[in-house]
Design an enzyme around this catalytic site. Structure first.
Site, PDB file in Angstrom:
ATOM      1  N   CYS A   1      68.886  24.757  26.076  1.00  0.00           N
ATOM      2  CA  CYS A   1      70.276  24.474  26.440  1.00  0.00           C
ATOM      3  C   CYS A   1      70.554  23.288  25.644  1.00  0.00           C
ATOM      4  CB  CYS A   1      69.938  23.659  27.682  1.00  0.00           C
ATOM      5  SG  CYS A   1      69.384  24.835  29.058  1.00  0.00           S
TER       6      CYS A   1
ATOM      7  N   ASN B   1      75.175  29.995  33.490  1.00  0.00           N
ATOM      8  CA  ASN B   1      74.525  28.910  32.524  1.00  0.00           C
ATOM      9  C   ASN B   1      74.003  29.893  31.103  1.00  0.00           C
ATOM     10  OD1 ASN B   1      72.740  27.917  30.865  1.00  0.00           O
ATOM     11  ND2 ASN B   1      71.479  26.734  32.537  1.00  0.00           N
TER      12      ASN B   1
ATOM     13  N   HIS C   1      76.747  20.567  28.805  1.00  0.00           N
ATOM     14  CA  HIS C   1      76.096  21.929  28.788  1.00  0.00           C
ATOM     15  C   HIS C   1      76.343  22.680  30.296  1.00  0.00           C
ATOM     16  CE1 HIS C   1      73.382  24.868  29.362  1.00  0.00           C
ATOM     17  NE2 HIS C   1      72.368  24.215  30.124  1.00  0.00           N
TER      18      HIS C   1
END
Ligand code: UT7
Length: 335
Positions: A116, A292, A262
């Site tokens: 991430c 995500n 993020h």
């Protein structure tokens, strides 16, 4: 001698056409639209359903859009940084595949494996290369195909409802103006590596060992996540690393024109927004549409924020990420 700064000169993204709504997941994995929205904010995500679409190909489409946005030619690019946790191959990395797809000269290509935080790690590397004078235009790409590796049975519901496929890219260019990347801050804490991980196949579980192991039950071939623990660490580290960036430039949360976290979970973004005392128009989220997308989430959100006129020259843009590793990072940018 003129100071060399580095700036984001172009951004692009690509997401697959196939929209997977929560209502579809209700049918296959013992979950509900209500649970997913309440716990994550996600309404739909994209999952590749075209076998020809690979991580590097999606990255190529995003990169082509970023090059167009930057107003340069492909051959002006002199280095590639490719962030992904879902590469086309175990090796070689996806950076070389991007170089091949773009049909450009034999420039260097580097893969970043920081999940991430991958895009910000890539941005940080590009920033150093540009400021040292080594390169003038660097492609930083984040691309992920999660869908093929997710456990889509009820057993996998705690992880699989969250992740989506997509790619984003940015061109980082040299500038002599007083603008661009002010700082990047990078961190890791490997003691929590297995709290969010995809363990197999890998050298720890090499194929020979698997064949010999009578107890092998096939587990570990899809991502595992201790969601609650990751969440608790995320909210702490996001806040820390954003303040680290602000303090470095003697700035305060109210100086942030736009924060793009993020896109891990809408509740995480909202928590950070509250902790920093930011207004709704100071934070950009699009997890509702894409889930995500790991290394791709920040450049996808950045391009959408630009398209929605959320950024103007001179604005202070803050990027921040936390994820598997654990790794976390921030970047502060004068737009
Ligand atoms: O991007 C990289 C970093 N990743 C993250 O930052 C993710 C961080 N973690 C999270 O976002 C959240 O922890 C999740 C969204 C993954 C989970 O939310 P939560 O509020 O932490 O839920 P939980 O894991 O504590 O589970 C609560 C309940 C459990 O049932 P019981 O034990 O209370 O009966 C789970 O079995 O929800 C159940 N559950 C589900 N129910 C319906 C777990 N997944 C699902 C699901 N649908 N998909």
């Amino acid at each position: 001698m003129k100071v060399i700064n580095s700036k984001i000169s172009g951004v692009g993204y690509f997401v697959p056409d196939n929209v997977v709504k929560n209502s579809h997941l209700e049918k296959i994995m013992n979950t509900t639209d209500e649970w997913i929205r309440e716990r994550t904010g996600i309404e739909e995500r994209r999952w590749v359903n075209d076998q020809k679409l690979t991580t590097s190909l999606m990255g190529t489409y995003a990169a082509e859009n970023a090059i167009l946005d930057a107003g340069i030619q492909r051959d002006d690019i002199d280095f590639i940084i490719f962030s992904t946790l879902s590469p086309d191959y175990y090796f070689p990395g996806s950076g070389v595949l991007l170089q091949r797809n773009l049909k450009i000269k034999e420039i260097g290509a580097l893969d970043v494996r920081n999940q991430c935080s991958g895009f910000i790690y890539g941005l940080s590397i590009a920033d150093q290369y540009i400021k040292s004078g080594m390169y003038k235009n660097i492609l930083v790409v984040g691309s992920e195909i999660h869908s093929g590796g997710l456990d889509k049975t009820p057993r996998g519901r705690a992880v699989s409802v969250i992740f989506g496929d997509g790619a984003g890219a940015a061109v980082i260019s040299a500038t002599n103006e007083d603008e661009g990347i002010l700082s990047t801050h990078l961190h890791s804490e490997g003691k929590f590596a297995e709290e969010l991980a995809l363990i197999k196949p890998a050298t720890t579980f090499w194929i020979d060992k698997i064949i010999d192991d009578e107890n092998e039950d096939g587990s570990g071939y899809s991502p595992v996540m201790n969601g609650n623990f990751v969440f608790k660490n995320a909210v702490i580290r996001f806040e820390e690393v954003i303040f680290e960036a602000l303090n470095y430039s003697n700035l305060k949360p109210e100086d942030i024109s736009l924060l793009i976290p993020h896109q891990a979970n809408l509740r995480i973004s909202q928590f950070i927004q509250k902790r920093l005392g930011l207004d709704d128009d100071q934070v950009f989220n699009n997890i509702m549409k894409y889930g995500n997308t790991t290394a791709a989430s920040i450049p996808i959100a950045l391009k959408e924020a630009m398209d929605n006129k959320k950024l103007k020259k001179g604005d202070i843009l803050c990027l921040a990420a936390f994820g598997s590793g654990f790794t976390w990072a921030s970047a502060l940018i004068k737009w």
